[in-house]
Write a protein that holds these residues in place. Sequence first.
Motif, PDB file in Angstrom:
ATOM      1  N   PHE A 226      44.855  41.297  51.295  1.00  0.00           N
ATOM      2  CA  PHE A 226      43.720  41.766  50.739  1.00  0.00           C
ATOM      3  C   PHE A 226      44.010  43.020  49.841  1.00  0.00           C
ATOM      4  N   LEU A 227      45.096  43.671  49.991  1.00  0.00           N
ATOM      5  CA  LEU A 227      45.382  44.627  48.897  1.00  0.00           C
ATOM      6  C   LEU A 227      45.904  43.893  47.671  1.00  0.00           C
ATOM      7  N   ASP A 228      46.962  42.929  47.861  1.00  0.00           N
ATOM      8  CA  ASP A 228      47.484  42.134  46.737  1.00  0.00           C
ATOM      9  C   ASP A 228      46.280  41.394  45.908  1.00  0.00           C
ATOM     10  N   LYS A 229      45.181  41.182  46.401  1.00  0.00           N
ATOM     11  CA  LYS A 229      44.137  40.743  45.715  1.00  0.00           C
ATOM     12  C   LYS A 229      43.453  41.691  44.950  1.00  0.00           C
ATOM     13  N   TRP A 230      43.346  42.596  45.491  1.00  0.00           N
ATOM     14  CA  TRP A 230      42.105  43.596  44.993  1.00  0.00           C
ATOM     15  C   TRP A 230      42.775  45.022  44.314  1.00  0.00           C
ATOM     16  N   LEU A 231      43.969  45.330  44.668  1.00  0.00           N
ATOM     17  CA  LEU A 231      44.437  46.461  43.775  1.00  0.00           C
ATOM     18  C   LEU A 231      44.208  46.399  42.386  1.00  0.00           C
ATOM     19  N   PRO A 232      44.814  45.463  41.832  1.00  0.00           N
ATOM     20  CA  PRO A 232      44.956  45.088  40.475  1.00  0.00           C
ATOM     21  C   PRO A 232      43.499  45.359  39.744  1.00  0.00           C
ATOM     22  N   SER A 233      42.581  44.920  40.262  1.00  0.00           N
ATOM     23  CA  SER A 233      41.194  45.071  39.839  1.00  0.00           C
ATOM     24  C   SER A 233      40.721  46.742  39.810  1.00  0.00           C
ATOM     25  N   ILE A 234      40.977  47.246  41.128  1.00  0.00           N
ATOM     26  CA  ILE A 234      40.776  48.538  41.426  1.00  0.00           C
ATOM     27  C   ILE A 234      41.497  49.420  40.340  1.00  0.00           C
ATOM     28  N   ILE A 235      42.923  49.031  40.115  1.00  0.00           N
ATOM     29  CA  ILE A 235      43.475  50.014  38.967  1.00  0.00           C
ATOM     30  C   ILE A 235      43.083  49.867  37.763  1.00  0.00           C
ATOM     31  N   ALA A 236      42.645  48.226  37.359  1.00  0.00           N
ATOM     32  CA  ALA A 236      42.253  48.297  35.802  1.00  0.00           C
ATOM     33  C   ALA A 236      40.908  48.924  35.634  1.00  0.00           C
ATOM     34  N   SER A 237      40.099  49.301  36.679  1.00  0.00           N
ATOM     35  CA  SER A 237      38.981  50.140  36.499  1.00  0.00           C
ATOM     36  C   SER A 237      39.174  51.413  36.121  1.00  0.00           C
ATOM     37  N   GLY A 238      40.341  51.793  36.018  1.00  0.00           N
ATOM     38  CA  GLY A 238      40.733  53.196  35.646  1.00  0.00           C
ATOM     39  C   GLY A 238      41.134  54.112  36.820  1.00  0.00           C
TER      40      GLY A 238
END
Length: 286
Positions: A226-238
């Motif tokens: 779950f974290l592998d999938k969503w952490l990049p998007s969360i980080i990209a949001s700032g």
Amino acid sequence: MKLVIISGRSGAGKSVALHVLEDLGFFAIDNLPIGLLSELPHHLPNSNNRVAVSIDARNIVTDPEGIQPHFDKLRDDGVSASIIYLDSDDATLIERFNATRRKHPLSSKQTSLVEAIEQEAHLLESIAEQADLRIDTSNLNIYDLRDVIKQQLQENSQQAVAIQFQSFGFKRGAPKDCDFIFDVRCLPNPYWEVQLRQYTGQDQPVIEFLEQDFSVRAMLSDISGFLDKWLPSIIASGRNYITIGIGCTGGQHRSVYTAEQLAARFQQQYPQTLVRHRDLRLANKD
């Protein structure tokens, strides 16, 4: 210019947080009038490229437009601005004010302490919603809070984002400052093995007990996926700070083990990966 805004309800630890930032080399300004926030870059010497300011509810009252226009102007001017919001549960705030015999800044003959605390939460709601990092200080002493802030703000040239895995026990309540919470109470409980009760999730006997169970391995794999999938998007949001809570019954065995394992898995990809065990020192059973 890097700007860190410290805000939160009175009694939650804003002064401590500001002093920590000052110790880390920030130019610190206490209780800045909100109307001056967007003007800071034009009035500070170029040498002050890291600035920390505290803003409380009294500042909000004096400016009917609130913080948003000033925050937007700062970003338009190229200022890297982030908000750290500190809070505690109402009962803890009341206890702290009673213990120190301090007067709440919004209390008066017409406004009780309880009413002032509730009013303050409403006034600061817009800042709380925009916070990059929220810290629940209900179960933190001054030294714990200093450590948490220092860990979160340590600069790292390889990776800007700081990820914290925090274990806790549900019997003391779930932390309010987590972006995600995973419940591992469904896993085998080492507490019911008499020979394991004296140990924690950091000790080898408990580690071996949990590692041999398929459900534990599956839980770690699913959370990691779950974290592998969503952490990049969360980080990209700032987002610069992400806190992931792992909870079991007492915060001694399963949550501690899981938090340690997850931190080890993500450390290589995110060098500023941290581990904190909220309840490990507060109890001796899970």
